[in-house]
Write an enzyme that holds these catalytic residues in place. Sequence first.
Site, PDB file in Angstrom:
ATOM      1  N   ILE A  26       0.781  -1.355  -0.062  1.00  0.00           N
ATOM      2  CA  ILE A  26      -0.097  -0.143  -0.013  1.00  0.00           C
ATOM      3  C   ILE A  26       0.822   1.396  -0.080  1.00  0.00           C
ATOM      4  O   ILE A  26       0.587   2.207  -0.530  1.00  0.00           O
ATOM      5  CB  ILE A  26      -1.065   0.107   1.099  1.00  0.00           C
ATOM      6  N   GLY A  27       2.003   1.354   0.809  1.00  0.00           N
ATOM      7  CA  GLY A  27       3.007   2.265   0.658  1.00  0.00           C
ATOM      8  C   GLY A  27       3.467   2.530  -0.599  1.00  0.00           C
ATOM      9  O   GLY A  27       3.474   3.852  -0.893  1.00  0.00           O
ATOM     10  N   THR A  52       0.927  -6.164   2.564  1.00  0.00           N
ATOM     11  CA  THR A  52      -0.482  -5.782   2.353  1.00  0.00           C
ATOM     12  C   THR A  52      -1.435  -6.769   1.833  1.00  0.00           C
ATOM     13  O   THR A  52      -2.595  -6.900   2.368  1.00  0.00           O
ATOM     14  CB  THR A  52      -0.373  -4.233   1.218  1.00  0.00           C
ATOM     15  N   SER A  55      -3.094  -8.624   4.635  1.00  0.00           N
ATOM     16  CA  SER A  55      -3.701  -8.055   5.526  1.00  0.00           C
ATOM     17  C   SER A  55      -5.194  -8.641   5.560  1.00  0.00           C
ATOM     18  O   SER A  55      -5.964  -8.300   4.613  1.00  0.00           O
ATOM     19  CB  SER A  55      -3.561  -6.469   5.561  1.00  0.00           C
ATOM     20  N   GLN A  56      -5.514  -9.020   6.932  1.00  0.00           N
ATOM     21  CA  GLN A  56      -7.193  -9.329   6.786  1.00  0.00           C
ATOM     22  C   GLN A  56      -7.921  -8.225   7.557  1.00  0.00           C
ATOM     23  O   GLN A  56      -8.994  -8.234   6.985  1.00  0.00           O
ATOM     24  CB  GLN A  56      -7.117 -10.717   7.573  1.00  0.00           C
ATOM     25  N   GLY A  58      -8.143  -4.852   8.519  1.00  0.00           N
ATOM     26  CA  GLY A  58      -8.845  -3.616   7.965  1.00  0.00           C
ATOM     27  C   GLY A  58      -7.935  -2.453   8.101  1.00  0.00           C
ATOM     28  O   GLY A  58      -6.486  -2.348   8.211  1.00  0.00           O
ATOM     29  N   GLU A 117     -11.659  -3.553  16.731  1.00  0.00           N
ATOM     30  CA  GLU A 117     -10.327  -4.611  17.045  1.00  0.00           C
ATOM     31  C   GLU A 117      -9.689  -4.053  18.524  1.00  0.00           C
ATOM     32  O   GLU A 117      -9.956  -2.937  18.917  1.00  0.00           O
ATOM     33  CB  GLU A 117      -9.481  -4.498  15.903  1.00  0.00           C
ATOM     34  N   HIS A 227       1.925 -11.212  16.843  1.00  0.00           N
ATOM     35  CA  HIS A 227       0.400 -11.323  16.753  1.00  0.00           C
ATOM     36  C   HIS A 227       0.139 -12.354  17.667  1.00  0.00           C
ATOM     37  O   HIS A 227       0.731 -13.507  17.529  1.00  0.00           O
ATOM     38  CB  HIS A 227      -0.051 -11.619  15.303  1.00  0.00           C
ATOM     39  N   ARG A 264      -2.328  -6.001  21.490  1.00  0.00           N
ATOM     40  CA  ARG A 264      -2.012  -7.380  21.071  1.00  0.00           C
ATOM     41  C   ARG A 264      -0.779  -7.815  21.985  1.00  0.00           C
ATOM     42  O   ARG A 264      -0.590  -8.926  22.326  1.00  0.00           O
ATOM     43  CB  ARG A 264      -1.296  -7.161  19.672  1.00  0.00           C
ATOM     44  N   HIS A 325       5.042 -10.398  13.792  1.00  0.00           N
ATOM     45  CA  HIS A 325       3.984 -10.099  12.701  1.00  0.00           C
ATOM     46  C   HIS A 325       4.087  -8.888  12.152  1.00  0.00           C
ATOM     47  O   HIS A 325       4.358  -8.658  10.967  1.00  0.00           O
ATOM     48  CB  HIS A 325       2.452 -10.065  13.516  1.00  0.00           C
ATOM     49  N   ARG A 360       2.021  -1.171  18.035  1.00  0.00           N
ATOM     50  CA  ARG A 360       1.211  -0.718  17.116  1.00  0.00           C
ATOM     51  C   ARG A 360      -0.376  -0.994  17.514  1.00  0.00           C
ATOM     52  O   ARG A 360      -0.685  -2.130  17.641  1.00  0.00           O
ATOM     53  CB  ARG A 360       1.599  -1.571  15.487  1.00  0.00           C
ATOM     54  N   SER A 365      -1.343   0.346  10.496  1.00  0.00           N
ATOM     55  CA  SER A 365      -0.257  -0.074   9.495  1.00  0.00           C
ATOM     56  C   SER A 365      -0.752   0.367   8.234  1.00  0.00           C
ATOM     57  O   SER A 365       0.147   1.245   7.400  1.00  0.00           O
ATOM     58  CB  SER A 365       0.182  -1.277   9.715  1.00  0.00           C
TER      59      SER A 365
END
Length: 501
Positions: A26-27, A52, A55-56, A58, A117, A227, A264, A325, A360, A365
């Site tokens: 995505i970056g 990316t 990634s599940q 969101g 989340e 994770h 997390r 993760h 994070r 992210s």
Amino acid sequence: MVYLLSFNTSKLPTEKAEVLVCGSGIGGLTTALVLKELGINPVILTRGIGNTYYSQGGIACALDPRDSAYLHMLDTQRAGRGLCKEDTLRILVDEGIQRLADLKRWGVEFDEETTIEGGHSFPRVFKVKDYTGRAIYQALWERAKALGIRVLMGELQEILGEDKVEGVIYYDNGLKFIRTGALVLATGGAASIFLKTSNPTKVRGDALGIALRKGINLINPEFVQFHPTVVKDTNILISEAVRGEGATIVDQKGERFVDELQPRDTVARAIYKKLKEGQEVFIDLRKLEEKGIRLEERFPTIYSLLRERGYDPKREPIPITPAAHYFIGGVEVDAYGRTTFTGLYAVGECACTGVHGANRLASNSLLEGLVFGYRAAYRIYHDINFLKPSENNFSHHREGKAMPSYTFEDLRRLMWEYCSLERKEEDLKRALKRLKEWLENWRDWEPTIENRQLFDISLVALATISRALWRKESRGVHHRSDYPFEREEFRKDSLYCLEGL
């Protein structure tokens, strides 16, 4: 300056790029798309699908009138344990609202319902079932193709130039040379240096090692997020969103022992403690079915992956383990992705903008890659007139016939055993000593692509161990069993620079 490979650019296939974007998550894709829309022609160099895509969960964004960017910031600060950089964090939560509109205009179609989340105080996570990253990746990739952005398949090997970017060497069935004055690293993190990880194996973090060899600092490499819910003996991640919908974490007696929606690091260490006691830990998705949530519709990716592995989440709890993760630290950058090396920028997980602090917050992210990829593109638009590629040629020759005395798997086992969820001085010193012994004769290594990769990954591991040893406290994802509490004198970033090569 240290080069690992032998090369002579005058003899290599050569081309030019106005801006080279290394990475297609995505970056990287955001940076390339915005550059193209601004009238600059970027070239994307990628070695394939990265984090990316997988990634599940969101992308977090405070769009609901009952929510606010300020609340989003407070939740992020709470998770970050006093180390979030406030100016970049405000940029993240404020400009994220604008950038989500860009995702939509580029073709991403989010579900109508948002979800909550771990660590969030409001259901502000935008998703596409349980394959949000894939949906974003595919939409941005299609947009890049529609705009005619050139894509090269290959792997970054060397950044050329004494005090500014003058080109790169990459590998694609042989070494090749690109002349460029502007390079964007969007190469992902280094969580795969641990034996248990949710990352695909091709996301190795070696570009961080290349940056170190250019004299660029890494910030906070000790902060690695584990994770909590990765399926035992796999790299299959069970999204945070599953717990947001009501899945529970239980021990082998079927009893809950942790609040599943805690940040997390809290959840991961609670599970790790049970595993160290010799117990099994499971995630129970059956309650979702009881609530009327059809797993194959709401979480089709997770459901199909579990069924392929022989599990039936409708009938049985799934055995889980924490796994490395997300690499919170990264290349030192400013609020526009600029590094201290002229012409070099970094976005996404390989950069450290400071927004995550010591831990994070879930689904921040993708937002970071989007927001700071956009900002990097605008900075490059203004900088480009000062970043003209030179016509210099570069050569380097290094003798070497030896092979390393260890493998990538040896390194991953070392990191997992001595530098994972719980750390202590004697273990970290043991790991540091062994890694330095492994690297002692690196100058004698044969200058192959594989040895270059191992060396650069090892430099990142060296940074992680070194700063974990320095940080004599527990904060966020960094837990020292011999220093179990936060200490005020360590409420600051760590910095790692490579010396003595």
